[in-house]
Write an enzyme that holds these catalytic residues in place. Structure first.
Site, PDB file in Angstrom:
ATOM      1  N   LYS A   1       3.441   6.076   0.386  1.00  0.00           N
ATOM      2  CA  LYS A   1       2.719   5.335  -0.642  1.00  0.00           C
ATOM      3  C   LYS A   1       3.299   3.928  -0.794  1.00  0.00           C
ATOM      4  O   LYS A   1       2.580   2.971  -1.100  1.00  0.00           O
ATOM      5  CB  LYS A   1       2.759   6.081  -1.977  1.00  0.00           C
ATOM      6  CG  LYS A   1       1.921   7.351  -1.996  1.00  0.00           C
ATOM      7  CD  LYS A   1       0.455   7.078  -1.710  1.00  0.00           C
ATOM      8  CE  LYS A   1      -0.408   8.319  -1.897  1.00  0.00           C
ATOM      9  NZ  LYS A   1      -1.850   8.061  -1.641  1.00  0.00           N
TER      10      LYS A   1
ATOM     11  N   TYR B   1       6.063  11.617   1.079  1.00  0.00           N
ATOM     12  CA  TYR B   1       4.993  11.143   0.201  1.00  0.00           C
ATOM     13  C   TYR B   1       5.302   9.778  -0.419  1.00  0.00           C
ATOM     14  O   TYR B   1       4.498   8.847  -0.341  1.00  0.00           O
ATOM     15  CB  TYR B   1       4.705  12.158  -0.900  1.00  0.00           C
ATOM     16  CG  TYR B   1       3.468  11.841  -1.703  1.00  0.00           C
ATOM     17  CD1 TYR B   1       2.208  12.194  -1.224  1.00  0.00           C
ATOM     18  CD2 TYR B   1       3.544  11.180  -2.922  1.00  0.00           C
ATOM     19  CE1 TYR B   1       1.062  11.902  -1.951  1.00  0.00           C
ATOM     20  CE2 TYR B   1       2.402  10.888  -3.657  1.00  0.00           C
ATOM     21  CZ  TYR B   1       1.161  11.250  -3.162  1.00  0.00           C
ATOM     22  OH  TYR B   1       0.035  10.953  -3.880  1.00  0.00           O
TER      23      TYR B   1
ATOM     24  N   SER C   1       6.595   3.356  -5.799  1.00  0.00           N
ATOM     25  CA  SER C   1       7.122   2.150  -6.427  1.00  0.00           C
ATOM     26  C   SER C   1       8.639   2.044  -6.244  1.00  0.00           C
ATOM     27  O   SER C   1       9.375   2.986  -6.558  1.00  0.00           O
ATOM     28  CB  SER C   1       6.788   2.161  -7.923  1.00  0.00           C
ATOM     29  OG  SER C   1       7.542   1.211  -8.628  1.00  0.00           O
TER      30      SER C   1
END
Length: 229
Positions: A157, A153, A142
């Site tokens: 995402k 990572y 986010s």
């Protein structure tokens, strides 16, 4: 006709809990993972509980493995109606010092694998007039949360989230695609200090995988509530 579910990374942790949740509700469930023995054992355990679970060897970081798995499903006349893109890796280090191999593997498994599976399975969902796709993401992906986590990572995402928004625009309304943050889950990746059990994380995946026709698409959710991108 029963709607078949495909769960990637389903032999352990969140994926296993998601597979069990769907199977317990009567959905024919395909439990997939890259290690054949682990996948077979996990499916065997769930089948011993009377659940309709089928193992499938599928390495989301390997295009040929994806193609072989999709071909195997086609040969068995299995149409996947619900796809849970759960498989992911958490490579160590920072973007500055992690190896190229780890960087490429992170992109292949966390981003390209889900995209390739969607591209392979969505045409049949479109033809059947029904599809549900759930991308298991993370709050580390986010922007609002600062794109955290080690190595690649977080930003992989973020890329998975972006693909969710893009696919929602490209796919027909009969297919609902959403991303979810499962929380800090007690798994091999999350560690034993994590407060959330896999079975609890699986609830949002199940909810998104069974959305009604007027349900949301192109969103990001945590505990069945809208989450900040």
């Amino acid at each position: 006709m029963s709607k078949t579910v495909l769960v990637t990374g389903g032999n352990q942790g969140i994926g296993y809990a998601i597979a069990e949740r769907f199977a317990a509700e009567g959905f024919p469930t395909i439990l997939s993972g890259r290690r054949t023995e682990a996948v077979d054992e996990a499916a065997k355990v769930l089948a011993s509980k009377g659940l309709d679970v089928t193992p499938l060897t599928l390495d989301t970081g390997d295009l040929s493995s994806i193609e072989e798995a999709v071909d195997e499903l086609a040969k068995k006349d299995i149409d996947v109606s619900i796809l849970i893109n759960n498989a992911a890796i958490l490579a160590k280090g920072t973007l500055m010092d992690m190896s190229d191999d780890d960087l490429v593997a992170s992109l292949d498994i966390n981003v390209l694998g889900p995209i390739r599976l969607i591209r392979a399975l969505a045409p049949q969902m479109t033809k059947n007039g029904y599809g549900r796709i759930v991308n298991v993401s993370s709050d580390w992906g986010s922007f609002a949360g600062g794109i955290g986590g080690p190595g690649a990572y977080g930003f992989t995402k973020t890329a998975l989230n972006a693909s969710t928004v893009r696919f929602a625009k490209d796919l027909p309304d009969t297919i609902k695609i959403n991303a979810m943050h499962p929380g800090w889950v007690k798994t091999q990746m999350g560690g034993q200090e994590a407060p959330v059990l896999p079975v609890n994380a699986a609830e949002t995946a199940y909810w998104l995988g069974t959305l009604p026709d007027n349900g949301p698409t192109g969103g990001f959710f945590f505990e069945k509530r809208q989450f900040e991108w």
